[in-house]
Design a protein around this motif. Sequence first.
Motif, short mmCIF file in Angstrom:
data_model
loop_
_atom_site.label_atom_id
_atom_site.label_comp_id
_atom_site.label_asym_id
_atom_site.label_seq_id
_atom_site.Cartn_x
_atom_site.Cartn_y
_atom_site.Cartn_z
N GLY A 111 0.80 -1.22 0.00
CA GLY A 111 0.00 0.00 0.00
C GLY A 111 0.83 1.27 0.00
O GLY A 111 0.33 2.33 0.38
N ILE A 112 2.08 1.17 -0.43
CA ILE A 112 2.95 2.35 -0.44
C ILE A 112 3.52 2.59 -1.84
O ILE A 112 3.59 1.68 -2.67
CB ILE A 112 4.12 2.22 0.57
CG1 ILE A 112 4.96 0.98 0.25
CG2 ILE A 112 3.59 2.17 1.99
CD1 ILE A 112 6.18 0.84 1.16
N ASN A 113 3.93 3.82 -2.09
CA ASN A 113 4.56 4.17 -3.36
C ASN A 113 6.07 3.98 -3.26
O ASN A 113 6.67 4.23 -2.21
CB ASN A 113 4.24 5.62 -3.73
CG ASN A 113 2.75 5.85 -3.94
OD1 ASN A 113 2.08 5.08 -4.62
ND2 ASN A 113 2.23 6.91 -3.33
N ALA A 114 6.66 3.53 -4.34
CA ALA A 114 8.11 3.33 -4.38
C ALA A 114 8.65 3.88 -5.70
O ALA A 114 7.94 3.94 -6.70
CB ALA A 114 8.46 1.86 -4.23
N GLU A 115 9.90 4.28 -5.68
CA GLU A 115 10.55 4.83 -6.87
C GLU A 115 11.77 4.00 -7.23
O GLU A 115 12.41 3.40 -6.36
CB GLU A 115 10.97 6.28 -6.64
CG GLU A 115 9.81 7.23 -6.40
CD GLU A 115 10.28 8.67 -6.23
OE1 GLU A 115 11.52 8.90 -6.25
OE2 GLU A 115 9.42 9.55 -6.07
N VAL A 116 12.09 3.99 -8.52
CA VAL A 116 13.26 3.26 -9.01
C VAL A 116 14.39 4.23 -9.29
O VAL A 116 14.19 5.26 -9.94
CB VAL A 116 12.93 2.48 -10.30
CG1 VAL A 116 14.18 1.79 -10.85
CG2 VAL A 116 11.83 1.46 -10.05
N ARG A 117 15.57 3.88 -8.81
CA ARG A 117 16.77 4.67 -9.12
C ARG A 117 17.82 3.73 -9.71
O ARG A 117 18.05 2.65 -9.18
CB ARG A 117 17.31 5.36 -7.86
CG ARG A 117 16.27 6.26 -7.19
CD ARG A 117 16.90 7.18 -6.17
NE ARG A 117 15.89 7.97 -5.48
CZ ARG A 117 15.28 9.03 -6.00
NH1 ARG A 117 15.58 9.43 -7.22
NH2 ARG A 117 14.36 9.70 -5.30
N TRP A 118 18.45 4.17 -10.81
CA TRP A 118 19.37 3.31 -11.55
C TRP A 118 20.82 3.62 -11.26
O TRP A 118 21.18 4.76 -11.02
CB TRP A 118 19.12 3.44 -13.05
CG TRP A 118 17.82 2.81 -13.45
CD1 TRP A 118 16.61 3.41 -13.57
CD2 TRP A 118 17.61 1.43 -13.76
NE1 TRP A 118 15.65 2.49 -13.92
CE2 TRP A 118 16.23 1.28 -14.05
CE3 TRP A 118 18.45 0.31 -13.82
CZ2 TRP A 118 15.68 0.05 -14.40
CZ3 TRP A 118 17.89 -0.91 -14.15
CH2 TRP A 118 16.52 -1.04 -14.43
N SER A 119 21.65 2.59 -11.30
CA SER A 119 23.09 2.78 -11.21
C SER A 119 23.63 2.99 -12.62
O SER A 119 22.90 2.87 -13.60
CB SER A 119 23.76 1.57 -10.56
OG SER A 119 23.67 0.45 -11.42
N SER A 120 24.91 3.25 -12.73
CA SER A 120 25.49 3.55 -14.03
C SER A 120 25.63 2.33 -14.93
O SER A 120 25.70 2.45 -16.15
CB SER A 120 26.87 4.20 -13.85
OG SER A 120 27.72 3.34 -13.09
#
Length: 201
Positions: A111-120
């Motif tokens: 029930g929560i929002n999550a974000e994606v962060r990418w490595s190089s």
Amino acid sequence: QSPTLSSSGGTAEGAMSMSLPKMARLGNSTFAQMEKVNSELLAMTYGALVTTMLKDFQDVKIVNQELEKMGYNIGTRLIDEFLAKTGITQCRNLKETAHSIAEIGFKMFLGINAEVRWSSDAKTFSIEFKGNPLIEFVELPEKFKDLDYSNILCGVIRGALNMVQIVVTTQLTKSELKGDSSSEIKVSLKEVLQEKVKSDD
């Protein structure tokens, strides 16, 4: 049919193509259809489980490992519900896989929002999230500062992806319980397995 990931990272024939806003909407709509579990009950039940494991094992490192293993087993089962409720059949690359987990899976089950962060290197991404219901009402005593309290989530991700032929390692790299502004799970792609077709011979 299990969803698969194109090993080259390119488009696979018949692959799902879904925009990121559409994924977010799917996460919200699927969450609305899910049977809700009281967050306080979830937090207290999980807290009791972790407390029991700490008493039984008397070793934080072992508890971290056991929580991840437990999550892995849960993930191998949750993937079926995820696929059935979302209608997703195939992700064409790691990017779509990552956003499916963050924007649909986290919303659907937590029930929560999550974000994606990418490595190089494009083979490693992090899922960042706040408001983890598992850590509600929790404070870590100094003697348990090395406890990865939410490590079960790392196992869930690893187990679910393994069932769709994607081998990853996962690591809890940030935690609001340890003073970070958000929680973060690092996911690194190790291998994309090819489904073997049995011959009649």
